[in-house]
Every structure is written in structure tokens, then in C-alpha cells.
Design a protein around this motif. Structure first.
Motif, PDB file in Angstrom:
ATOM      1  N   SER A  16      44.539  -8.631  61.170  1.00 31.04           N
ATOM      2  CA  SER A  16      43.741  -7.550  60.597  1.00 31.04           C
ATOM      3  C   SER A  16      43.913  -7.603  59.072  1.00 31.04           C
ATOM      4  CB  SER A  16      44.207  -6.240  61.210  1.00 31.04           C
ATOM      5  OG  SER A  16      43.513  -5.148  60.679  1.00 31.04           O
ATOM      6  N   ALA A  18      46.072  -6.214  56.794  1.00 31.48           N
ATOM      7  CA  ALA A  18      47.384  -6.488  56.181  1.00 31.48           C
ATOM      8  C   ALA A  18      47.781  -7.938  56.426  1.00 31.48           C
ATOM      9  CB  ALA A  18      48.437  -5.534  56.732  1.00 31.48           C
ATOM     10  N   GLU A  37      46.383 -13.856  66.242  1.00 35.49           N
ATOM     11  CA  GLU A  37      45.732 -12.572  66.526  1.00 35.49           C
ATOM     12  C   GLU A  37      45.435 -12.496  68.023  1.00 35.49           C
ATOM     13  OE1 GLU A  37      44.783  -9.587  65.102  1.00 35.49           O
ATOM     14  OE2 GLU A  37      43.955  -9.254  67.101  1.00 35.49           O
ATOM     15  N   ARG A  38      45.762 -11.351  68.604  1.00 33.05           N
ATOM     16  CA  ARG A  38      45.564 -11.288  70.057  1.00 33.05           C
ATOM     17  C   ARG A  38      44.114 -11.036  70.462  1.00 33.05           C
ATOM     18  NH1 ARG A  38      48.930  -5.816  71.312  1.00 33.05           N
ATOM     19  NH2 ARG A  38      47.489  -4.452  70.246  1.00 33.05           N
ATOM     20  N   ARG A  48      36.403  -4.136  67.083  1.00 33.58           N
ATOM     21  CA  ARG A  48      37.143  -4.953  68.053  1.00 33.58           C
ATOM     22  C   ARG A  48      38.319  -4.145  68.583  1.00 33.58           C
ATOM     23  NH1 ARG A  48      41.561  -7.510  65.727  1.00 33.58           N
ATOM     24  NH2 ARG A  48      41.671  -7.246  63.465  1.00 33.58           N
ATOM     25  N   GLN A  53      40.705   1.948  65.128  1.00 35.38           N
ATOM     26  CA  GLN A  53      40.444   2.902  64.049  1.00 35.38           C
ATOM     27  C   GLN A  53      39.153   2.604  63.301  1.00 35.38           C
ATOM     28  OE1 GLN A  53      43.028   0.702  64.049  1.00 35.38           O
ATOM     29  NE2 GLN A  53      43.712   0.138  61.995  1.00 35.38           N
ATOM     30  N   HIS A  58      36.376   4.803  56.990  1.00 32.24           N
ATOM     31  CA  HIS A  58      37.420   4.220  56.150  1.00 32.24           C
ATOM     32  C   HIS A  58      36.955   4.192  54.702  1.00 32.24           C
ATOM     33  CE1 HIS A  58      39.736   2.942  59.590  1.00 32.24           C
ATOM     34  NE2 HIS A  58      40.577   2.254  58.845  1.00 32.24           N
ATOM     35  N   GLY A  59      37.672   4.898  53.847  1.00 33.66           N
ATOM     36  CA  GLY A  59      37.373   4.830  52.416  1.00 33.66           C
ATOM     37  C   GLY A  59      38.322   3.836  51.771  1.00 33.66           C
ATOM     38  N   ARG A 115      34.708  -0.475  57.632  1.00 38.63           N
ATOM     39  CA  ARG A 115      35.952  -1.236  57.679  1.00 38.63           C
ATOM     40  C   ARG A 115      35.725  -2.597  58.317  1.00 38.63           C
ATOM     41  NH1 ARG A 115      39.536  -3.356  60.086  1.00 38.63           N
ATOM     42  NH2 ARG A 115      41.772  -3.270  59.717  1.00 38.63           N
ATOM     43  N   ALA A 140      51.732 -12.326  70.221  1.00 42.17           N
ATOM     44  CA  ALA A 140      53.162 -12.566  69.969  1.00 42.17           C
ATOM     45  C   ALA A 140      53.952 -11.649  70.881  1.00 42.17           C
ATOM     46  CB  ALA A 140      53.481 -12.271  68.516  1.00 42.17           C
ATOM     47  N   GLY A 179      50.586  -3.767  62.767  1.00 40.53           N
ATOM     48  CA  GLY A 179      50.081  -2.411  62.650  1.00 40.53           C
ATOM     49  C   GLY A 179      51.044  -1.338  63.112  1.00 40.53           C
ATOM     50  N   ASP A 323      50.676  -1.535  57.990  1.00 39.13           N
ATOM     51  CA  ASP A 323      50.971  -0.330  58.772  1.00 39.13           C
ATOM     52  C   ASP A 323      52.234  -0.494  59.601  1.00 39.13           C
ATOM     53  OD1 ASP A 323      48.542   0.492  57.782  1.00 39.13           O
ATOM     54  OD2 ASP A 323      47.768   1.208  59.700  1.00 39.13           O
ATOM     55  N   PRO A 330      45.788   9.101  58.029  1.00 37.97           N
ATOM     56  CA  PRO A 330      44.641   8.358  57.479  1.00 37.97           C
ATOM     57  C   PRO A 330      43.741   9.169  56.560  1.00 37.97           C
ATOM     58  CG  PRO A 330      44.479   8.572  59.891  1.00 37.97           C
ATOM     59  CD  PRO A 330      45.775   9.191  59.495  1.00 37.97           C
ATOM     60  N   GLY A 333      43.252   8.001  53.100  1.00 37.76           N
ATOM     61  CA  GLY A 333      42.589   6.712  52.854  1.00 37.76           C
ATOM     62  C   GLY A 333      43.447   5.689  52.124  1.00 37.76           C
ATOM     63  N   GLY A 335      45.737   3.361  53.639  1.00 37.05           N
ATOM     64  CA  GLY A 335      46.286   2.230  54.391  1.00 37.05           C
ATOM     65  C   GLY A 335      45.829   0.873  53.891  1.00 37.05           C
ATOM     66  N   MET A 336      44.519   0.708  53.713  1.00 43.53           N
ATOM     67  CA  MET A 336      44.005  -0.614  53.321  1.00 43.53           C
ATOM     68  C   MET A 336      44.469  -0.960  51.909  1.00 43.53           C
ATOM     69  SD  MET A 336      40.139  -0.579  54.891  1.00 43.53           S
ATOM     70  CE  MET A 336      39.455   0.691  53.858  1.00 43.53           C
TER      71      MET A 336
HETATM   72  C1  LIG Z   1      41.878   6.866  62.365  1.00 39.72           C
HETATM   73  C2  LIG Z   1      42.264   6.036  61.164  1.00 39.72           C
HETATM   74  C3  LIG Z   1      41.527   6.137  59.997  1.00 39.72           C
HETATM   75  C4  LIG Z   1      41.902   5.393  58.871  1.00 39.72           C
HETATM   76  N1  LIG Z   1      41.209   5.562  57.707  1.00 39.72           N
HETATM   77  C5  LIG Z   1      41.565   4.844  56.627  1.00 39.72           C
HETATM   78  C6  LIG Z   1      40.859   4.986  55.398  1.00 39.72           C
HETATM   79  O1  LIG Z   1      39.960   5.819  55.244  1.00 39.72           O
HETATM   80  N2  LIG Z   1      41.229   4.192  54.357  1.00 39.72           N
HETATM   81  C7  LIG Z   1      42.248   3.293  54.470  1.00 39.72           C
HETATM   82  O2  LIG Z   1      42.539   2.595  53.483  1.00 39.72           O
HETATM   83  N3  LIG Z   1      42.933   3.148  55.602  1.00 39.72           N
HETATM   84  C8  LIG Z   1      42.632   3.895  56.684  1.00 39.72           C
HETATM   85  N4  LIG Z   1      43.325   3.721  57.833  1.00 39.72           N
HETATM   86  C9  LIG Z   1      44.417   2.728  57.891  1.00 39.72           C
HETATM   87  C10 LIG Z   1      43.863   1.300  58.039  1.00 39.72           C
HETATM   88  O3  LIG Z   1      43.079   1.182  59.199  1.00 39.72           O
HETATM   89  C11 LIG Z   1      45.025   0.302  58.060  1.00 39.72           C
HETATM   90  O4  LIG Z   1      45.916   0.605  57.039  1.00 39.72           O
HETATM   91  C12 LIG Z   1      44.531  -1.123  57.865  1.00 39.72           C
HETATM   92  O5  LIG Z   1      43.755  -1.522  58.961  1.00 39.72           O
HETATM   93  C13 LIG Z   1      45.673  -2.137  57.722  1.00 39.72           C
HETATM   94  O6  LIG Z   1      46.433  -2.084  58.876  1.00 39.72           O
HETATM   95  P1  LIG Z   1      47.217  -3.324  59.476  1.00 39.72           P
HETATM   96  O7  LIG Z   1      46.503  -4.595  59.200  1.00 39.72           O
HETATM   97  O8  LIG Z   1      48.634  -3.209  59.072  1.00 39.72           O
HETATM   98  O9  LIG Z   1      47.171  -2.993  61.050  1.00 39.72           O
HETATM   99  P2  LIG Z   1      45.925  -2.919  62.012  1.00 39.72           P
HETATM  100  O10 LIG Z   1      44.668  -2.810  61.262  1.00 39.72           O
HETATM  101  O11 LIG Z   1      46.234  -1.876  63.008  1.00 39.72           O
HETATM  102  O12 LIG Z   1      45.911  -4.335  62.720  1.00 39.72           O
HETATM  103  C14 LIG Z   1      46.924  -4.840  63.544  1.00 39.72           C
HETATM  104  C15 LIG Z   1      46.418  -6.188  64.084  1.00 39.72           C
HETATM  105  O13 LIG Z   1      47.462  -6.822  64.811  1.00 39.72           O
HETATM  106  C16 LIG Z   1      46.943  -7.306  66.050  1.00 39.72           C
HETATM  107  N5  LIG Z   1      48.080  -7.327  66.975  1.00 39.72           N
HETATM  108  C17 LIG Z   1      48.809  -6.271  67.395  1.00 39.72           C
HETATM  109  N6  LIG Z   1      49.841  -6.687  68.153  1.00 39.72           N
HETATM  110  C18 LIG Z   1      49.760  -8.040  68.201  1.00 39.72           C
HETATM  111  C19 LIG Z   1      50.564  -9.053  68.814  1.00 39.72           C
HETATM  112  N7  LIG Z   1      51.660  -8.737  69.519  1.00 39.72           N
HETATM  113  N8  LIG Z   1      50.202 -10.344  68.672  1.00 39.72           N
HETATM  114  C20 LIG Z   1      49.095 -10.663  67.950  1.00 39.72           C
HETATM  115  N9  LIG Z   1      48.312  -9.770  67.340  1.00 39.72           N
HETATM  116  C21 LIG Z   1      48.640  -8.465  67.454  1.00 39.72           C
HETATM  117  C22 LIG Z   1      45.851  -6.299  66.420  1.00 39.72           C
HETATM  118  O14 LIG Z   1      44.931  -6.858  67.329  1.00 39.72           O
HETATM  119  C23 LIG Z   1      45.237  -6.040  65.039  1.00 39.72           C
HETATM  120  O15 LIG Z   1      44.277  -7.016  64.708  1.00 39.72           O
HETATM  121  C24 LIG Z   1      43.005   4.486  58.950  1.00 39.72           C
HETATM  122  C25 LIG Z   1      43.737   4.389  60.132  1.00 39.72           C
HETATM  123  C26 LIG Z   1      43.394   5.166  61.222  1.00 39.72           C
HETATM  124  C27 LIG Z   1      44.238   5.062  62.470  1.00 39.72           C
END
Ligand SMILES: Cc1cc2nc3c(=O)[nH]c(=O)nc-3n(C[C@H](O)[C@H](O)[C@H](O)COP(=O)(O)OP(=O)(O)OC[C@H]3O[C@@H](n4cnc5c(N)ncnc54)[C@H](O)[C@@H]3O)c2cc1C
Length: 479
Positions: A16, A18, A37-38, A48, A53, A58-59, A115, A140, A179, A323, A330, A333, A335-336
Motif C-alpha cells: 500500500s 507506506a 502484497e497479499r 481493493r 479504508q 482521503h484528504g 485514495r 507474509a 498497516g 500505519d 483518520p 487526514g 496517515g498518507m
Molecule cells: C477510515 C479511514 C480514513 C482515512 N482517511 C485518511 C485521510 O483522509 N488522509 C490520510 O492521509 N490518511 C487517511 N487514512 C490513513 C491512510 O489510509 C493510511 O495512512 C495509508 O493508507 C497508509 O497506510 P499503510 O500503507 O501503512 O497501511 P494500509 O494502507 O492499511 O496498507 C496495508 C497493506 O498491507 C497489506 N498486507 C497486510 N497484511 C499483509 C501480509 N501479512 N502480507 C502481505 N501484505 C499484507 C494489505 O493488503 C495492504 O495493502 C485513513 C484511514 C482510515 C482507516
């Protein structure tokens, strides 16, 4: 391609945002980067399963836009060509708990995009980089270590139906980017390490979201709107963000464990919920707009900061980002943008890959995350029943919160103050910038003026004449 245990290889778990930001930083420091990625590789920009989320608005904060544009030059223009809206930030109306914030009169603009389109574009850029490969449908399930268990040497993988490959992937560095539901604490425990201490705040936020078509000829007073909740009485918040395809992404939320009931996910329930926001504009706008999707619900009961940097013992060759380290309420805004910021920290730390860089990275990341975490949690802690666990309240927080209340009142009248607040919210400045004399003098001056009756409280934001005229025409059409 088989990558042996000796090759200079970094593995990122989670493809994703991050994970991809991390891969971008790693590609200049490792011969090969693999993102595991799973989920399936999406066929186009869309939701997906692994990122539920994305059904919710998402801003992308200004700081996040700056970092992403610097890392992927030209990407904002590309997104705009795909329909994302570039608009002046002053056309994003913010209704704070104190009233409508005065426009900042900045020439700055921002890009509004879903997003999933943003993620799609970034993935396309990375997939064309030969130093980075993606493995999809691979989950993983644990970490591999050397015999002494002091160094992580790889990842155990389980493939989803239809996918095959090596069940162990070896690498010199494994990055957890899975995440907010990350299993990394469990993986570390299984290896005999402590899980990271956790700081949590039970903000109890429940979201409801759907997409709407933006009505034709909608009066152009604003492009997007954010209506904040009003502690302690009105826990409802809502926003409309304009996204590609002439759509509005509309999200409504409830704070402090007042989760929306199932009825709120119906057409009537969604409108009724919107009607109870502190300002009528969002309700009036969606009342005349065409819903394009059903209502999706989501709960994020807890803000969580996993303090990997506080662990006394950690294996070498392992770090966590995004995350997985810090998952915010959230509504702010962050997280991203914080994930993007993390990749800058990673790139900087990797410029010296001497022993102990993993610990140095987690420390530097924790410092970078501290400000957004403080902004989000100190506001959430205004709500009765919302509590901080796993850390002591910071010194001076109640005073600071009182100051922010005065600042928001001043921001409804004074563009200098609203600009300072917006820059802080957009992570362009640290919260301490709000205490600069140039801002503080105006905040206290405004507070004094109000107490002496020289300045009246700012009016609630009423509907603009253009909007009222528009709603009248809509009503005539419906007759
Ligand atoms: C309801 C909601 C609204 C939000 N609104 C905002 C916003 O307005 N602005 C903003 O900046 N942020 C927002 N966020 C936060 C933002 O979505 C995240 O910060 C951003 O997606 C980065 O997260 P990440 O990549 O760490 O984790 P995630 O986006 O959660 O991705 C985790 C990834 O890891 C993969 N995965 C998980 N476990 C495994 C495994 N064991 N093996 C392989 N792959 C795996 C998943 O499939 C996924 O692709 C919001 C979050 C939520 C929940």
C-alpha cells in the motif's frame, strides 16, 4: 528471479502507500527491493480488499503533496489529467468547533484525488523501476532469522490460490508496512522479543461514506467542505472532498464511541445524519446530489502508536513504517502524509547503513510522527470517555487545548491566524509555530476584544445566497 541470502535485497511487506513510499527510498540503497502484497494486482484504479479504508474520503495534506511530487515528479499533473481537481486551498471550507474558518487568502493550491487513484499512479511509477519488483497474492506469515535469532534474514510467505513461488524470501532488510492491523508485534514475540509498547487513545470513530455525482451548475462557493464535530455536545463530523470524475466523496463520522447505527447506512439515514452536523451546508449539498454508491461503514476505535523505538532488544534487519507504527484517528487526514514523511526519514537514515541503522530509523521516525500524533490525540482527548493509555499526559496539554480554543475563535475572523492553523494542520509547520508571537498576539488580542464586547462571536456559517438560489431551482424542478 531467485534472490539468495547474500544478495543486497530489501523486502517490504505490504504494497500500500507506506510500503511503496518505503520501496522508493530503499531502491537507492539496495540492489533489489521486493514488495510483497497479499492482494491481487488491481486491474485498474479501484478499491481493493486489503485497503478497506479507500471507501472513505482521503484528504492528502499539503506536506504530503509536496513530498509525493518531489519523489514522483509530475505526478500531480498526471492525476489532474486523469480528472483529479486542482483547486486553491481557500476553496476548501473548514467549519471548526468555533465556526467557519476565515479563508487564508493563500495562492496555494492542492490536488484532490481518490485514495485508490493516487495509490494506482504511484504503483505504476514503481512498477516501471527495474530495481523494484512486486509479488502479489503473497501473504507474509512470519519472519526468518539467523540461528542466534539476532538478525532477521527473510520472510515466510503463504500464497493465495492460483499463485506459487518461494515460501521463504531472503533479504538483508525486512520492512513491515502491513498497516494498522500489523502482525509484527506477534512475529517479534514468536522470536523471543518483546512487542513494542503501545500508546493508545480510544477515539471511537465510526465512519459512513458514499460517492455522489457533483450536481451540474452547483454554485461555485466552495469545492470541498469539512465540518468538524463540536466537543462536548455534537460528536458528528462530515466532509465532502471533490475527486476525479466530477464526483464528491462524502464521509460522515461520529466521535467518542457514538458509532453510527445501521439505519444511518440507508439513503434516508445518511441524509438525516448529515442534517445533524453543526453546519447545514453539507446536508444541503448532498440533498440535491445523486448518490452513486451504497453507504459503506467503518470503525476505527483506537489511535495507536507502537513505540518500536523504545524496545531495548530488537533483531537487526527489521524495521516498521506507516500505519503499522502509528495509526491516527483518520479525521485529521495525516496517515498518507506521515507515511510519505517516513520515507524521507528512511532515505536519510539509510545514507549511513552502519550497524544500528534500524534503531536509528525507528527513533527518527518516532520523532517525525510525534507532532501529528500530538495534534490528533490532544484534540480527541477533549471528548468525555476518550482516554490516553500507555503514556502519561503531556505537560501543559490542558493549557495548550485552551489556547487552541482561543486560536480557533480568532481563526474565524483573522486570516493570519487561520493561515497559521492551516499550515500546522497541513503539516507544513510544527504545532509550536502556533505559539509564535505574531500569532499569539492576535489570538490573545481577539480573545480580549471578545471579552470586552468589542468583537462579536463569529456568525455561524449561513448558506450563501448563490447556494440558496440553487436550492430553490432544484426544488422547482422537483415539483
Ligand atoms: C477510515 C479511514 C480514513 C482515512 N482517511 C485518511 C485521510 O483522509 N488522509 C490520510 O492521509 N490518511 C487517511 N487514512 C490513513 C491512510 O489510509 C493510511 O495512512 C495509508 O493508507 C497508509 O497506510 P499503510 O500503507 O501503512 O497501511 P494500509 O494502507 O492499511 O496498507 C496495508 C497493506 O498491507 C497489506 N498486507 C497486510 N497484511 C499483509 C501480509 N501479512 N502480507 C502481505 N501484505 C499484507 C494489505 O493488503 C495492504 O495493502 C485513513 C484511514 C482510515 C482507516
Amino acid at each position: 528471479m531467485r534472490i539468495g541470502i547474500d544478495s543486497d535485497h530489501a523486502i517490504v511487506i505490504g504494497g500500500s502507500l507506506a510500503g511503496m513510499f518505503a520501496a522508493h527510498a530503499l531502491r537507492n540503497h539496495f540492489a533489489q527491493v521486493t514488495v510483497v502484497e497479499r492482494d491481487d494486482l488491481p486491474e485498474d484504479a479501484g478499491h481493493r480488499a486489503g485497503v478497506p479504508q479507500s471507501h472513505h474520503a482521503h484528504g492528502l495534506l499539503a506536506r504530503g503533496q509536496q513530498i509525493i511530487e518531489a519523489q514522483f515528479p509530475g505526478i500531480m499533473a498526471e492525476l489532474q489529467r486523469d480528472g483529479a481537481l486542482e483547486t486553491r486551498l481557500e476553496r476548501l471550507v473548514i467549519v471548526t468547533p468555533a465556526g467557519k474558518m476565515t479563508p487564508t487568502q493563500d495562492a496555494e493550491s492542492g490536488t484532490f484525488v481518490s485514495r485508490y487513484l493516487l495509490e494506482w499512479k504511484i504503483r505504476q511509477r514503481l512498477m516501471s523501476d527495474t530495481r523494484i519488483r512486486f509479488i502479489f497474492r503473497a501473504e507474509a506469515v512470519g519472519l526468518h532469522t539467523d540461528a542466534s535469532r539476532t538478525r532477521v534474514t527473510g520472510v515466510a510467505l503463504r500464497y493465495r490460490k492460483g499463485q506459487t513461488g518461494d515460501t521463504t524470501l531472503y533479504g538483508n532488510l525486512v520492512v513491515d508496512a502491513t498497516g494498522r492491523r500489523s502482525d509484527a508485534p506477534r512475529w517479534l514475540s514468536a522470536l523471543g522479543y518483546d512487542p513494542p509498547p503501545e500508546e493508545t487513545v480510544n477515539s471511537g470513530v465510526g465512519y459512513l461514506s458514499r460517492f455522489y455525482r457533483r450536481p451540474n451548475n452547483f454554485p461555485a462557493d466552495w469545492d470541498g467542505i469539512i465540518i468538524n464535530a463540536r466537543p462536548p455536545h455534537n460528536p458528528r463530523a462530515g466532509l465532502i472532498l471533490p475527486i476525479e470524475g466530477d464526483r464528491w466523496h462524502v464521509t460522515l463520522g461520529n466521535y467518542a464511541g457514538h458509532y453510527p447505527k445501521a439505519e444511518a447506512a440507508t439513503d434516508a439515514g445518511f441524509l438525516e445524519f448529515a442534517q445533524q452536523l453543526a453546519d447545514p451546508s453539507l446536508y444541503e449539498a448532498i440533498r440535491v446530489a445523486e448518490p452513486l454508491t451504497p453507504v459503506k461503514m467503518f470503525r476505527t476505535p483506537t489511535n495507536r502508536f507502537r513505540h518500536f523505538e523504545q524496545l531495548r532488544r530488537t533483531p537487526e534487519g527489521f524495521i516498521a513504517v506507516g500505519d503499522s507504527v502509528c495509526a491516527f484517528n483518520p479525521i485529521y487526514g495525516q496517515g498518507m502524509t506521515t507515511s510519505a514523511l517516513g520515507s524521507l526519514v528512511l532515505a536519510e537514515v539509510l545514507s549511513d547503513r552502519s550497524p544500528g541503522f534500524e534503531r536509528r530509523f525507528q527513533r527518527a521516525l518516532a520523532r517525525a510522527v510525534d507532532a501529528p500524533w500530538f495534534i490528533a490525540t490532544s484534540e480527541d482527548l477533549r471528548w468525555p470517555g476518550v482516554m490516553l493509555q500507555g503514556a502519561s499526559p503531556r505537560l501543559g496539554t490542558p493549557l495548550l487545548r485552551r489556547y487552541v480554543t482561543l486560536l480557533l475563535e480568532a481563526a474565524c475572523a483573522d486570516p493570519v491566524v487561520s493561515r497559521a492553523y492551516m499550515r500546522m494542520l497541513n503539516m507544513l509547520d510544527l504545532p509550536v509555530a502556533l505559539l509564535r508571537p505574531a500569532v499569539a498576539v492576535r489570538v490573545f488580542g481577539h480573545a480580549l476584544g471578545r471579552r470586552l464586547g468589542l468583537i462579536s462571536a463569529s456568525d455561524e456559517w449561513a448558506l450563501s445566497p448563490a447556494m440558496i438560489a440553487f436550492l430553490r431551482t432544484q426544488a422547482l424542478h422537483q415539483k
